[in-house]
Design a protein around this motif. Structure first.
Motif, PDB file in Angstrom:
ATOM      1  N   PRO A  38      14.103 -39.376 -48.648  1.00  0.00           N
ATOM      2  CA  PRO A  38      14.577 -38.738 -47.718  1.00  0.00           C
ATOM      3  C   PRO A  38      13.947 -37.381 -47.184  1.00  0.00           C
ATOM      4  CG  PRO A  38      16.085 -38.659 -49.514  1.00  0.00           C
ATOM      5  CD  PRO A  38      14.849 -39.595 -49.804  1.00  0.00           C
ATOM      6  N   GLN A  39      13.512 -36.712 -48.267  1.00  0.00           N
ATOM      7  CA  GLN A  39      12.915 -35.220 -48.038  1.00  0.00           C
ATOM      8  C   GLN A  39      12.118 -35.191 -47.104  1.00  0.00           C
ATOM      9  OE1 GLN A  39      12.874 -36.852 -51.075  1.00  0.00           O
ATOM     10  NE2 GLN A  39      11.114 -36.278 -52.299  1.00  0.00           N
ATOM     11  N   GLU A  89       8.721 -31.040 -48.670  1.00  0.00           N
ATOM     12  CA  GLU A  89       9.806 -31.545 -47.542  1.00  0.00           C
ATOM     13  C   GLU A  89       8.973 -31.501 -45.993  1.00  0.00           C
ATOM     14  OE1 GLU A  89      14.007 -29.706 -46.207  1.00  0.00           O
ATOM     15  OE2 GLU A  89      12.628 -28.494 -47.130  1.00  0.00           O
ATOM     16  N   TRP A 118      13.731 -27.094 -40.000  1.00  0.00           N
ATOM     17  CA  TRP A 118      14.633 -25.819 -39.997  1.00  0.00           C
ATOM     18  C   TRP A 118      13.500 -24.639 -39.910  1.00  0.00           C
ATOM     19  CZ3 TRP A 118      13.687 -23.354 -44.793  1.00  0.00           C
ATOM     20  CH2 TRP A 118      13.409 -24.062 -45.988  1.00  0.00           C
ATOM     21  N   LEU A 140      11.700 -21.214 -39.389  1.00  0.00           N
ATOM     22  CA  LEU A 140      11.974 -19.766 -39.783  1.00  0.00           C
ATOM     23  C   LEU A 140      11.319 -18.647 -38.528  1.00  0.00           C
ATOM     24  CD1 LEU A 140      11.449 -19.718 -43.586  1.00  0.00           C
ATOM     25  CD2 LEU A 140      13.715 -19.505 -42.164  1.00  0.00           C
ATOM     26  N   GLN A 180      16.509 -34.994 -55.035  1.00  0.00           N
ATOM     27  CA  GLN A 180      16.174 -34.465 -53.699  1.00  0.00           C
ATOM     28  C   GLN A 180      17.070 -34.298 -52.694  1.00  0.00           C
ATOM     29  OE1 GLN A 180      12.914 -33.462 -53.133  1.00  0.00           O
ATOM     30  NE2 GLN A 180      11.951 -34.011 -55.008  1.00  0.00           N
ATOM     31  N   ASN A 181      18.102 -35.402 -52.462  1.00  0.00           N
ATOM     32  CA  ASN A 181      19.051 -35.368 -51.524  1.00  0.00           C
ATOM     33  C   ASN A 181      20.357 -35.895 -51.915  1.00  0.00           C
ATOM     34  OD1 ASN A 181      20.078 -35.586 -48.997  1.00  0.00           O
ATOM     35  ND2 ASN A 181      19.489 -37.893 -48.768  1.00  0.00           N
ATOM     36  N   ARG A 215      23.968 -32.580 -40.712  1.00  0.00           N
ATOM     37  CA  ARG A 215      22.738 -32.968 -41.451  1.00  0.00           C
ATOM     38  C   ARG A 215      22.175 -31.351 -41.842  1.00  0.00           C
ATOM     39  NH1 ARG A 215      17.476 -34.496 -42.112  1.00  0.00           N
ATOM     40  NH2 ARG A 215      16.543 -33.061 -40.615  1.00  0.00           N
ATOM     41  N   PRO A 240      19.543 -30.070 -44.182  1.00  0.00           N
ATOM     42  CA  PRO A 240      18.514 -30.353 -45.253  1.00  0.00           C
ATOM     43  C   PRO A 240      18.218 -29.357 -46.392  1.00  0.00           C
ATOM     44  CG  PRO A 240      17.593 -29.823 -43.087  1.00  0.00           C
ATOM     45  CD  PRO A 240      19.201 -30.008 -42.849  1.00  0.00           C
ATOM     46  N   LEU A 241      18.905 -28.201 -46.069  1.00  0.00           N
ATOM     47  CA  LEU A 241      18.727 -27.223 -47.179  1.00  0.00           C
ATOM     48  C   LEU A 241      19.555 -27.165 -48.221  1.00  0.00           C
ATOM     49  CD1 LEU A 241      18.154 -25.943 -44.040  1.00  0.00           C
ATOM     50  CD2 LEU A 241      17.684 -23.923 -44.999  1.00  0.00           C
ATOM     51  N   ARG A 280      18.523 -25.641 -51.480  1.00  0.00           N
ATOM     52  CA  ARG A 280      17.828 -24.663 -51.428  1.00  0.00           C
ATOM     53  C   ARG A 280      18.431 -23.303 -52.136  1.00  0.00           C
ATOM     54  NH1 ARG A 280      13.251 -22.650 -48.590  1.00  0.00           N
ATOM     55  NH2 ARG A 280      13.552 -20.367 -48.412  1.00  0.00           N
ATOM     56  N   ARG A 335      17.793 -12.277 -48.000  1.00  0.00           N
ATOM     57  CA  ARG A 335      16.781 -13.252 -47.146  1.00  0.00           C
ATOM     58  C   ARG A 335      17.357 -14.635 -47.262  1.00  0.00           C
ATOM     59  NH1 ARG A 335      12.303 -15.344 -46.227  1.00  0.00           N
ATOM     60  NH2 ARG A 335      11.525 -15.574 -44.079  1.00  0.00           N
ATOM     61  N   ILE A 376      18.802 -17.433 -44.511  1.00  0.00           N
ATOM     62  CA  ILE A 376      18.201 -18.592 -44.156  1.00  0.00           C
ATOM     63  C   ILE A 376      19.207 -19.665 -44.059  1.00  0.00           C
ATOM     64  CG2 ILE A 376      16.431 -20.601 -44.519  1.00  0.00           C
ATOM     65  CD1 ILE A 376      14.680 -18.258 -45.715  1.00  0.00           C
ATOM     66  N   GLU A 408      20.986 -21.203 -40.716  1.00  0.00           N
ATOM     67  CA  GLU A 408      20.663 -22.768 -40.479  1.00  0.00           C
ATOM     68  C   GLU A 408      21.912 -23.539 -40.169  1.00  0.00           C
ATOM     69  OE1 GLU A 408      17.755 -23.627 -39.405  1.00  0.00           O
ATOM     70  OE2 GLU A 408      18.092 -25.790 -39.230  1.00  0.00           O
ATOM     71  N   ARG A 451      23.058 -22.755 -36.770  1.00  0.00           N
ATOM     72  CA  ARG A 451      22.220 -23.331 -35.857  1.00  0.00           C
ATOM     73  C   ARG A 451      22.635 -24.598 -35.632  1.00  0.00           C
ATOM     74  NH1 ARG A 451      16.948 -25.158 -34.619  1.00  0.00           N
ATOM     75  NH2 ARG A 451      16.658 -26.147 -36.368  1.00  0.00           N
ATOM     76  N   ARG A 452      22.987 -25.382 -36.578  1.00  0.00           N
ATOM     77  CA  ARG A 452      23.509 -26.896 -36.601  1.00  0.00           C
ATOM     78  C   ARG A 452      24.922 -26.937 -36.127  1.00  0.00           C
ATOM     79  NH1 ARG A 452      19.244 -30.206 -39.222  1.00  0.00           N
ATOM     80  NH2 ARG A 452      17.840 -28.882 -39.607  1.00  0.00           N
TER      81      ARG A 452
END
Lengths: 168, 662, 291
Positions: free
Chosen positions: B352-353, B468, B472, B474, C166-167, C184, C186-187, C190, C206, C210, C214, C217-218
């Motif tokens: 999925p990444q 990935e 998103w 930056l 990963q997910n 959704r 995706p971070l 992270r 920082r 992020i 995000e 934003r979503r």
């Protein structure tokens, strides 16, 4: 009784079917996988050829373990020989238990032609388990039992010597 | 030629050094010395390479000079050289079955460390062979006729090539393909690497040749459902699935497609990898072979409900549509079979990444093949979802390859096809193209040169496994883009590269039903699911089942040149059997010693080949040795010990057991 | 269903709301939680970096304490969870480390057999209690709440024992079962900045920015997290972050707090009042009066 375990190494007699497990052992060789040198492989065309007497003979002649290798269920080169092996082994295992032979000493494994690593793993695993169990030494036990019988017979004879005998 | 086997066994023993393969681990001199003292051994030698001509001559000379009647060779696996040494014995005037081979390489020197235990093991195995061989009896080889017809399963480039080679050599071939058309994956490609010749231009003439060849019976939309018999005499059942069209009458004019009550194309077009739609009745692609339409029973209203006005029927001038067509099973007899069942591509959604299925403009490589193809869904234009041309494209290699979490193997073709797509994308759109790779694997004729050419063209190569494909941003520049996050392992820092389109170079996987198929044909698979060859170097298209050969990607990932070469090799192997007219069978069959048989019938139901019957008059079991395959199941089951298997008699096996134990 | 519980330092300090909400939902769902007696610091990443051996030994002691009870060990803090897992892994793989660790335990007459299973509450709630049972227990579905599920870096890496590396998706599924809308995001794995926020603040913040930006934003209403340090980093510096980069206002709550709300528990018992950026009242509906 004290057993001689000095420098003792477990002896495994293996019966491998030509198409899967024998080929897997070849593959283990080609791939230079290292495993315990305690195994002696005898080739059969099919594990279904395995007469339970072969297993008994191996134990009687001094094997500490017997390994039978066949194709995975559904993969038999001869359609269903391995199912027959499974049936025979189920019965044989019961008999071995009655004889006091530990379960780990007789092992049936399905190993396909591509599973060289499984040959390695099974042989090493079995060698370790047998090492933990110690020698079976059926020939030694036979001698011991024979000696006991002989002594018993002698005892009976001495008792009978006083009485007139018209045997023989 | 008469073998002297009466009287005492006179055994010749030979141990092979195999260079240092055996001699480096096993003390071969000690083994030879030991064997020389075993009962019956009259000559014992060690030699550098027993399989070499001088090695074989050694045996032949000894047979004559020492009047040998038995031979034992301790060397490699009998599966490799048993035939060699049996032939040497035969040339020396000995029955080839008065021979026994000891495997001290694969089963000893290659799996153990140098030293006493390995040498002791070799001695034990030799002891067993020497003891056993004394009991061997001379045997006659049986022959079986080879049916000259061949079945080829799978109509991709491998199956096509094999079928044409055989048919051109005057053999009758049945070519069975599961899909409605032959052509396989190659038919979907646009160009082929590294020569960039057009896939269709080189493939479609072959497809037409298959359809037109008088020696080829082409059955598409068909599957093999049952296989009986053995080399030379296979009985195969093929199910022909209904396409609801009379193949003899349909000419592929596609008037029915135009007339279909569905005016819009609504159903996913498999051939175009989901990028286009088709109707319930369709021709998979313009050059489909045979050029015959097919009805999708899950989409056609008539087939689903029986309530359609059937405008297609009226449109067909040739009355070729048959709505009540039923599956049909054909039974054929062939002597040999070639499996060329191909591969499937890795499902990119499993990672999925990388955004396949969730982010727009992320495509698989096969989708791009279709897109760049002039007859594809976009008429050959590489475009984004909004119809515009991409300005930057990232191609990510090794999707579902070389990864412990998915597939460990290298799919072999992805580097090259990625570079081919990079070239085509650049040529069609002028976009900047970035390849993200782990290693570039270009080991073929003209392949490395192609890689160099791409670099000269200005295609970027970034070495690093992509973390990935991100959405998103930056920075301003990243907004609305697909951002490829990757550690550039040559530059030594983490990069974010914004692109418009991402191509995932999906790897090759075994077909999902590879296990069922191999069971059907009684062959083996590697643990990954690829069909297993008899020997990776020396018998690469043979299987462990005589008369069944493999070609193409069903054996493992490979490119078109290798696939075609293998297909030719498989056809050659089949032709070699057919030309011989017969094959020799191992005489390891079983027979009943009538005097000992009690007629209990235990053995009869055990035989998988129905080779055992009962002589009702004599009340004894009888084995038909022509049918017996030599598994020995009946021998082990016989309560009175009256069945004997040649080469594996009870006495022989008991003697081996006794001897390996010392 | 009963578990031993290893709180670690965070759940007694900055992450008190995590402990409060975990206890509250466990009580509501019939999961018994027994705090480990006499536990010590897990050493987190810092200790292992200074002295690896001492780091393993501190964890082995906690594992040995846990083995005195026949239950799995619940470790809600990601750093504790990972330290314990890592220690188990190294002890199983490297006999020299095992020897050192057992030697150290002997001083306290403790033993470690490698039997105790270290579990994360996310796994326990979703897999042991089960989504079906949770769904049944929901009293106030989180309808309309848009949540960015944030797993952080540690609970699935490197030991991906209960979710995809990963997910990861377990929290997504849990939130959906509670009626929330999952954004959704995706971070989701992270880095939040970790301890960098305390050492090189700008770099750490920082990374937090992020993530926050995000989620904003979503269109997320809030971020749900499984880790006390993530919650702390993301929640505490939003004023500074807004000044430095661009304005962010994003509530960051523990997944257990959202679960508690859905189960109808009151906001205070879930420690929601401890958030610096408060969850909007509509998302934290008034508690109905209980009998």
């Amino acid at each position: 009784m004290e057993m001689k375990t000095n420098g003792w190494q477990p002896k495994i007699v293996a019966f491998f079917c030509n198409w899967c497990t024998y080929t897997a052992a070849d593959l283990a060789g080609v791939s230079r996988m290292k495993y315990a040198p305690n195994i002696r492989i005898i080739r059969l065309m099919c594990s279904g050829r395995l007469d339970p007497q072969f297993v008994m003979a191996a134990f009687a002649r001094g094997a500490d373990g017997v390994l039978i290798g066949g194709c995975h269920p559904g993969d038999c080169h001869y359609v269903e020989g391995n199912y027959k092996t499974l049936r025979r082994m189920t019965l044989l295992k019961r008999m071995l238990a009655d004889l006091g032979i530990e379960e780990d000493r007789c092992r049936l494994e399905w190993i396909s032609a591509s599973e060289g690593d499984k040959v390695k793993w099974v042989v090493n695993d079995m060698t370790e388990k047998l090492r933990a169990l110690g020698p079976l030494d059926l020939p030694g036990k036979h001698k011991e039992w024979d000696a006991e019988m002989e002594a018993l017979e002698k005892e009976v004879q001495t008792q009978q010597e006083g009485e007139p005998s018209h045997v023989h | 030629m008469k073998t002297k086997t009466n009287g005492e066994a006179r055994i010749g023993f030979y141990v092979c050094h195999c260079g240092t393969n055996i001699a480096g681990v096993v003390n071969v001199a000690a083994v030879a010395e030991y064997a020389g003292k075993l009962p019956g051994v009259v000559v014992s030698r060690d030699y550098k390479y027993m399989c070499s001509d001088p090695g074989q001559e050694l045996i032949q000379t000894d047979i004559k000079e020492h009047n040998l009647n038995r031979v034992v060779v301790a060397s490699c696996s009998p599966l490799l050289h048993e035939h060699t040494f049996r032939t040497a014995c035969e040339k020396g005037g000995l029955n080839p079955f008065c021979f026994q081979m000891v495997n001290i390489r694969e089963h000893d020197s290659w799996v153990h460390d140098p030293g006493d235990p390995a040498t002791e093991k070799a001695k034990a195995l030799v002891r067993a062979a020497v003891k056993r061989v004394a009991l061997h009896k001379p045997l006659e080889v049986k022959r079986t006729r080879i049916h000259p017809d061949v079945l080829v399963v799978g109509g991709g480039i491998a199956g096509i090539q094999a079928a044409l080679t055989l048919a051109n050599g005057s053999q009758n071939v049945y070519l069975v393909e599961r899909e409605p058309t032959i052509g396989g994956h190659m038919a979907k490609f646009d160009k082929t690497f590294p020569t960039l010749d057009c896939a269709a231009c080189i493939l479609t003439p072959k497809m037409s040749a298959v359809a037109a060849h008088p020696n080829i019976k082409l059955w598409t939309y068909s599957e093999v459902v049952k296989v009986d018999g053995f080399v030379g005499n296979y009985k195969v059942q093929v199910r022909r699935n209904p396409r609801y069209v009379n193949e003899e009458l349909c000419v592929g004019c596609a008037k029915c497609v135009d007339a279909c009550v569905y005016k819009e194309e609504k159903f996913e077009d498999e051939f175009n990898e989901g990028l286009a739609k088709r109707k319930p009745v369709y021709l998979p692609f313009p050059q489909a072979t045979p050029p015959v339409v097919v009805f999708d029973p899950d989409a056609c209203i008539q087939l689903k409900t029986g309530k359609c006005k059937k405008s297609c029927l009226e449109a067909c001038d040739r009355d070729a549509i048959i709505f009540d067509q039923k599956p049909e099973t054909k039974e054929i007899e062939v002597g040999t079979i070639i499996l060329a069942t191909g591969f499937r591509t890795f499902d990119a959604g499993r990672l999925p990444q990388y955004g396949y299925g969730t982010l727009p403009n992320v495509y698989t490589s096969l989708q791009i093949e279709r897109m760049v193809n002039a007859s594809g869904p976009t008429d050959g234009h590489i475009m984004l979802k909004d119809g515009s041309k991409p300005k930057a494209v990232g191609i990510i290699h090794c999707i579902g390859s070389r990864d412990n979490r998915t597939n460990r193997w290298c799919s072999r073709v992805c580097c090259m096809y990625s570079m081919k797509l990079a070239h085509l994308i650049k040529q069609h759109t002028g976009a900047e193209v970035f390849n993200f790779y782990i290693d570039i694997r270009a080991p073929g004729k003209g392949y490395e040169e192609f890689y160099e050419k791409l670099q000269e063209e200005g295609v970027h190569f970034i070495r690093g496994r992509v973390a990935e494909v991100a959405d998103w941003p930056l920075t301003k520049e990243e907004e609305g883009k697909l951002i490829i996050r990757v550690e550039d392992t040559l530059a030594g820092f983490v990069r974010r590269i914004p692109v418009d389109m991402v191509v995932l170079a999906t790897g090759l996987e075994p077909q999902p039903d590879a296990q069922e198929v191999r069971r059907l044909f009684n062959i083996s698979c590697s643990t990954e699911g690829w069909f297993l060859e008899r020997h990776p170097k020396l018998a690469p298209v043979s299987t462990f089942t005589d008369g069944i050969f493999i070609a193409g990607c069903c054996q493992g990932p490979k490119d078109i040149p290798d696939t075609v070469a293998q297909a030719g090799a498989a056809a050659g192997e089949a032709l070699s059997l057919i030309n011989a007219g017969f094959i020799e069978l191992e005489p390891n069959t079983s027979y009943v010693v009538a005097d000992d048989c009690s007629g209990c019938k235990t053995c009869i139901p055990l035989c998988p080949y129905n080779a055992i019957s009962r002589d009702e008059e004599k009340k004894k079991a009888v084995i038909n040795e022509a049918i017996c395959k030599g598994c020995g199941v009946c021998v082990a089951a016989c309560p009175s010990g009256s069945i004997v298997q040649n080469l594996f008699t009870d006495d022989e096996i008991f003697s081996e057991i006794e001897a390996v134990l010392g | 269903m009963k578990f031993s519980y290893f709180p670690g330092c965070s759940l007694k300090g900055t992450g008190r709301a995590y402990e409060e909400s975990l206890f509250a939902v466990c009580r509501a769902l019939g999961v018994e939680v027994q705090e480990l007696d006499d536990w010590n610091c897990c050493g987190a990443t810092a200790y292992m970096a200074v002295s690896e051996a001492a780091g393993y030994m501190m964890n082995t002691r906690n594992l040995a304490l846990a083995e005195r009870a026949p239950h799995d060990l619940l470790a809600p803090c990601s750093a504790c969870y990972l330290s314990l897992k890592k220690t188990q892994h190294y002890i199983a793989e490297y006999p020299s480390i095992a020897e050192q660790a057992t030697g150290a335990l002997a001083a306290e007459k403790l033993t470690y057999a490698g039997k105790v299973a270290v579990r994360h509450p996310l796994e326990v709630l979703v897999k042991d209690v089960g989504l079906a049972a949770i769904k049944k227990a929901v009293k106030q579905p989180l309808t309309g709440l848009k949540v960015a599920p944030y797993y952080g870096c540690q609970i699935v890496r490197p030991f991906a024992e209960f979710d995809d590396q990963q997910n990861p998706v377990l929290m997504d599924k849990l939130l959906q079962a509670l009626g929330a809308e999952v954004v959704r995001y995706p971070l989701k794995t992270r880095c939040c900045g970790g301890s960098l926020t305390g050492t090189i603040g700008e770099v750490g913040q920082r990374l937090s920015f992020i993530l926050l930006n995000e989620a904003q934003r979503r269109g997320a209403t809030c971020i749900a997290t499984v880790c006390p340090l993530c919650q702390f980093n993301l929640d505490s510096y939003q004023a500074e972050i807004s000044k430095q980069w661009s304005p962010v206002k994003m509530p960051v709550v523990y997944f257990t707090q959202l679960l508690g709300l859905a189960l109808g528990l009151d906001a205070k018992s879930l420690g929601l009042h401890r958030c610096i950026v408060p969850l909007p009242p509509r998302a934290a509906p008034r508690q109905e009066v209980h009998a």
